[in-house]
Write an enzyme that holds these catalytic residues in place. Sequence first.
Site, mmCIF file in Angstrom:
data_model
loop_
_atom_site.group_PDB
_atom_site.id
_atom_site.type_symbol
_atom_site.label_atom_id
_atom_site.label_comp_id
_atom_site.label_asym_id
_atom_site.label_seq_id
_atom_site.Cartn_x
_atom_site.Cartn_y
_atom_site.Cartn_z
ATOM 1 N N HIS A 52 46.024 68.902 52.628
ATOM 2 C CA HIS A 52 46.182 67.771 53.904
ATOM 3 C C HIS A 52 44.410 67.006 53.350
ATOM 4 C CE1 HIS A 52 44.565 66.911 57.364
ATOM 5 N NE2 HIS A 52 42.975 66.760 57.384
ATOM 6 N N GLU A 91 62.847 65.811 53.667
ATOM 7 C CA GLU A 91 62.086 66.936 52.938
ATOM 8 C C GLU A 91 62.594 68.256 53.227
ATOM 9 O OE1 GLU A 91 58.032 66.263 55.360
ATOM 10 O OE2 GLU A 91 58.902 66.521 57.421
ATOM 11 N N ASP A 130 56.381 68.044 50.622
ATOM 12 C CA ASP A 130 57.480 68.474 51.814
ATOM 13 C C ASP A 130 58.725 69.030 50.888
ATOM 14 O OD1 ASP A 130 56.279 70.438 53.756
ATOM 15 O OD2 ASP A 130 55.647 68.820 54.774
ATOM 16 N N CYS A 163 57.389 58.767 51.596
ATOM 17 C CA CYS A 163 56.167 58.469 52.249
ATOM 18 C C CYS A 163 55.162 59.813 51.565
ATOM 19 C CB CYS A 163 56.819 58.386 53.304
ATOM 20 S SG CYS A 163 57.542 59.995 54.051
HETATM 21 C C1 PEP Z 1 55.773 64.502 52.935
HETATM 22 O O1 PEP Z 1 56.115 65.947 52.931
HETATM 23 O O2 PEP Z 1 56.057 64.506 52.289
HETATM 24 C C2 PEP Z 1 54.918 63.818 53.864
HETATM 25 C C3 PEP Z 1 54.963 63.009 53.776
HETATM 26 O O3 PEP Z 1 54.758 64.703 55.064
HETATM 27 P P1 PEP Z 1 53.474 65.770 55.009
HETATM 28 O O4 PEP Z 1 53.004 64.858 53.657
HETATM 29 O O5 PEP Z 1 52.533 65.234 56.745
HETATM 30 O O6 PEP Z 1 53.920 66.534 55.517
HETATM 31 MG MG MG Z 2 55.913 66.771 55.334
#
Ligand code: PEP
Ligand code: MG
Length: 583
Positions: free
Chosen positions: A191, A434, A458, A505
């Site tokens: 995060h 993911e 993920d 993403c």
């Molecule tokens: C991911 O898992 O790549 C993603 C973009 O979502 P987050 O990082 O918010 O889990």
């Molecule tokens: Mg994710």
Amino acid sequence: MEIKIGIPVSPGVAIAPALVLDSESFRIPKRFIRKDEVEAEIRRFEAARKKAVAEVAGIKEGIHSVVKDEVASIFGSHLMILNDPKLLGEIREKIESKRYTAEYAVSRVFRKVIKAFQEIQDAYFSQRVNDFYDIQKRLLRNLLGQKAENLSKLDRKVIIVAHDLTPSQTATLDKAMVVGFATDAGGATSHTAILANALGIPAVVGLGTLSQDISGGDIVVLDGKSGRVIVNPDEDTREKYAERVKGFVDRGRKLADAASKAERATKDGQRVTLYANIEFDEEVEYSLNMGAEGVGLFRTEFIYAKYGAHPTEEQHFETYARAHKLLGGKLLTLRTMDFGADKFAAEVGLEREDNPFLGCRSIRLSLREPKLFTTQVRAILRAGKLGPTRMMLPMISSIEEFRAAVNLIEGVKADLAREGLDFSRDVPVGMMVEVPSAAIAIDSFVKDAAFFSIGTNDLVQYTLAVDRNNQHVANLFRHTHPSVLRLIRGVIAAANQHKLPVSVCGEMASEGRFAILLLGFGLRDFSVGPQSLPELRTILSRVSAAEAESLAAEVMAMAQSDEIDRLLEATAERLLPREEFGD
Ligand code: PEP
Ligand code: MG
């Protein structure tokens, strides 16, 4: 001067005093007292200690009758610590001879004890560490008058040092005053890393025990490229890094300039669209300045940090409306809430799970708590009237799950129509890919999902069984593991075959060397933290799709991540030499 090496997760160099946070956001001020204040300071400490003793004794009394004796005995040992003559003697000594403030003396002495216990690898002693943390917190709370740091109003530039930043801490941060992040825990897609990238703030994570080894106010040099963190640097080092701060700012300016002149296409004219990942609607303006053509991922969980566990439909709607206004007709992709595991589990009152990453997170929670989900869906469908809007469902692992969510969304449309509210029936509903099960069986989604967005953070974690937030396995978190690459390539191919929009993403897309490979797999839409946009635009405009395809073919014949990384790095260096923009 002390040097620590961690995992670099957001480039840039920063020099500033440390603001050390514990999990309750207490700032431990480093402050000395005058000789004539010593006695009063010791009295202040005594008062805080006595209050702590009374509190703990009260808790112990209260629980004795309802739970087992062992629980009460934990608080018994807390009382022993609070009355321990050696510990108390040390704290008093620090106030008397070093002229430390009571809170500074407490934090120094407790830090030393905690560190000593941590060095003993034993379950009993790790439990003791928690006891000491608890008591330290209690004493500090009493000394500082319950006041947790107001992170939303800082009066000077700081580098935030914490064990790990909680999403609610970062959501309330006064971002204009934070010039760097350094955390003990975390990995490249944690995060803190994502947030730092989004804000364009240098960050280093996985620093072990930094937050215990440093005191508030210590000067910190943080290098988000090499992972180096220097505490209390000498004059020479400080000067050297001050030069590098300037160099980094210059590089950013030159890259942004090059990107603004670059074609929005590959060298052979294939259109490439770059979107931004955002966490707050305020980030839209910065994203557009960095060249974003829309928002490919709005992590809407942060709305819950701002407004509390149950934001109203209007609070959701106003946030999306603000984003649309700033976007001026560009695409807004709203991901529905992705709670659980690392994101806001405690804040929304989820029960503790033994394996939260495999538990009731994200879409699973939305389906279990439809009211929470449909409140947001109502706002998204209404925002659909304000500009191009897409709804993205996270963590989908089966077609049943996707269809169950769509059923709820259809129900919301019927409700909105009945209520005579203005909303869009045509908001495309797509999904994050993911979870490996979705990537492997991607064919089963092509008829239902309006678009795919690959969440590599993920996807890598679940495919390789590597916790994305655990610094001890950070070296095993590899975007270039052949299994991960096969999954990504398969999803892009399926989407292209069925003419469905597909983007990546996850953090993988934000690094030039990986982006070329993704281009070679057939990807044309990328969604990344705004800070990465200029470099990405520049590098993708310098390579042809044909070159990228042959690179992809070469990579897919390789078995080892190291080998793949070397090839990708060399290719990226050829296209965008480090010295061209300064480093
Ligand atoms: C991911 O898992 O790549 C993603 C973009 O979502 P987050 O990082 O918010 O889990
Ligand atoms: Mg994710």
